[in-house]
Scaffold this active site. Structure first.
Site, PDB file in Angstrom:
ATOM      1  N   LYS A 151       0.855  -1.183   0.000  1.00  0.00           N
ATOM      2  CA  LYS A 151       0.000   0.000   0.000  1.00  0.00           C
ATOM      3  C   LYS A 151       0.893   1.235   0.000  1.00  0.00           C
ATOM      4  CE  LYS A 151      -4.107  -2.037   0.557  1.00  0.00           C
ATOM      5  NZ  LYS A 151      -5.150  -1.986  -0.492  1.00  0.00           N
ATOM      6  N   ASP A 176      -0.476  -0.249  -4.367  1.00  0.00           N
ATOM      7  CA  ASP A 176      -1.898   0.098  -4.393  1.00  0.00           C
ATOM      8  C   ASP A 176      -2.076   1.411  -3.646  1.00  0.00           C
ATOM      9  OD1 ASP A 176      -4.615   0.278  -4.378  1.00  0.00           O
ATOM     10  OD2 ASP A 176      -4.987  -1.601  -3.300  1.00  0.00           O
ATOM     11  N   GLU A 201      -1.909   0.290  -8.646  1.00  0.00           N
ATOM     12  CA  GLU A 201      -3.338   0.045  -8.513  1.00  0.00           C
ATOM     13  C   GLU A 201      -4.021   1.317  -8.025  1.00  0.00           C
ATOM     14  OE1 GLU A 201      -3.789  -3.624  -6.275  1.00  0.00           O
ATOM     15  OE2 GLU A 201      -5.886  -3.164  -5.904  1.00  0.00           O
ATOM     16  N   ASP A 226      -9.206  -0.579  -9.631  1.00  0.00           N
ATOM     17  CA  ASP A 226      -9.894  -1.389  -8.622  1.00  0.00           C
ATOM     18  C   ASP A 226     -11.191  -0.659  -8.268  1.00  0.00           C
ATOM     19  OD1 ASP A 226     -10.793  -2.331  -6.151  1.00  0.00           O
ATOM     20  OD2 ASP A 226      -8.835  -2.656  -5.298  1.00  0.00           O
ATOM     21  N   LYS A 250     -13.050  -7.686  -7.884  1.00  0.00           N
ATOM     22  CA  LYS A 250     -13.528  -8.215  -6.611  1.00  0.00           C
ATOM     23  C   LYS A 250     -15.006  -8.505  -6.803  1.00  0.00           C
ATOM     24  CE  LYS A 250     -10.508  -5.597  -3.467  1.00  0.00           C
ATOM     25  NZ  LYS A 250      -9.721  -4.618  -4.213  1.00  0.00           N
TER      26      LYS A 250
END
Ligand code: MG
Length: 357
Positions: A151, A176, A201, A226, A250
């Site tokens: 992250k 991300d 991301e 995402d 997802k």
């Protein structure tokens, strides 16, 4: 379900997860679904208590007593409900489990997976300093994970990744950003190009498809979307304008396994790789992510984790663990092969309702 350590992202420090479970019963067979939009409306506009209320007032009554011949039919029945993909997904995935149980096959087989074993990735949030991060990454590569996701957020980005790259010159990494930058930060984002990352991301806001297209044209590192992809339409438009070169799917975020399959099909036609993410669900919710990740042609190891990575004890009656170096095996079914453990479910339930036709 409490987390063993807080999960820190650009959104918040998360100490526990809140899920909405659906148990869908028909013909004496029950299918289970779980969605985990988080307890706060930070990752998306949805949040667990909101999804629960919507499920009770709007979604469940639309399905009750209906003849439903496929999950896509279920999606049509729920289509008057605008947005709210997590709420729709809760029912979609429960029906997928129900269908697989009725046919007495594992869900991953019903979806077309050829092998139940999936090479998964490791994922680390923001931690207390670079030495701690390097230690965690080292242990992930030692455990056989093929790639590591980190992250990033303003203040925890270029210099951190520089240290990581120096310590692990050959490791496969991606970052991300969870929507934490804007196009004004393009100079910072472009510095990430020097670290040979597999992708970045969701660098920009969830509604900023056009800005992502502008960024993508000015960066070498592939952009992965995402949060921006909450429907098939979002994916189609993102690919049409070049907003991303890879898509994270997802099932909860896109409205269910059915929409996930639609997006995969569209991306495959456009030769754009996809990979599967998850939301920190129990093993019930993870099972739907894992089933999708068994499909052939996945472009990157998924974010799916052994239960012990985040939980003292999984809420489900079975736990995922590594079956080989960096690998997780899908349960052998029927359906998702697990369900909430009754005592765990009773102990952790905040609210529930039951409707019958
Ligand atoms: Mg993400």
């Amino acid at each position: 379900m409490p987390l063993v350590t807080p999960f820190r992202t650009s959104y918040d420090d998360t100490f526990f997860i809140e899920s909405v479970f659906v148990r869908l019963e028909s013909e004496g067979i029950a299918g289970w679904g779980e969605v985990t939009p988080w307890e706060t409306p930070l990752y998306s506009a949805e949040w667990a208590a909101g999804v629960f209320d919507l499920a009770r007032r709007w979604c469940a009554p639309r399905l009750l007593g209906q003849e439903v011949d496929s999950t896509w039919h279920l999606q049509r029945l729920l289509s008057p409900v605008r947005g709210n993909p997590f709420a729709r997904a809760a029912f979609d995935v429960a029906l997928w489990d129900w269908q697989a149980r009725k046919q007495d096959v594992p869900l991953w087989q019903l979806l077309g997976g050829s092998d139940g074993v999936v090479a998964v990735g490791a994922d680390f949030g923001v931690v207390d300093g670079v030495p701690e991060l390097l230690r965690l990454i080292g242990s992930a590569f030692d455990a056989g994970f093929g790639r590591v996701k980190l992250k990033v957020k303003p203040g925890w980005d270029v210099e951190v990744i520089r240290e990581v790259r120096k310590a692990f010159p050959k490791g496969v990494f991606h970052v991300d950003a969870n929507c934490s930058y804007t196009l004004d930060d393009i100079a910072i984002l472009r510095q990430l190009d020097e670290f040979n990352l597999a992708m970045i991301e969701q660098p920009l806001g969830y509604g900023d498809l056009l800005d992502h297209a502008k960024l993508a044209s000015r960066m070498k590192t592939p952009i992965c979307l995402d949060e921006s992809i909450a429907s098939l339409k979002n994916a189609q438009q993102a690919l049409e304008i070049g907003a991303c070169g890879i898509i994270n799917i997802k099932p909860g975020r896109v409205g269910g396994v059915s929409t996930a399959l639609d997006i995969l099909k569209h991306a495959r036609e456009r030769k754009v790789p996809c990979w599967i993410g998850s939301m920190l669900e129990s093993a019930v919710g993870s099972s739907f992510c894992l089933a999708l990740a068994t499909l052939p042609g996945m472009g990157y190891p998924p974010d799916i984790f052994p239960s012990s990575r985040f939980y003292e004890r999984d809420l489900a009656n079975r736990e995922y663990s590594l079956c080989g170096p960096g690998q997780i095996r899908a349960f052998e079914g029927p359906g998702i092969g697990c369900e909430p453990s009754p005592d765990q479910l009773e102990g952790m339930t905040i609210d529930s309702f039951s409707l019958r036709a």
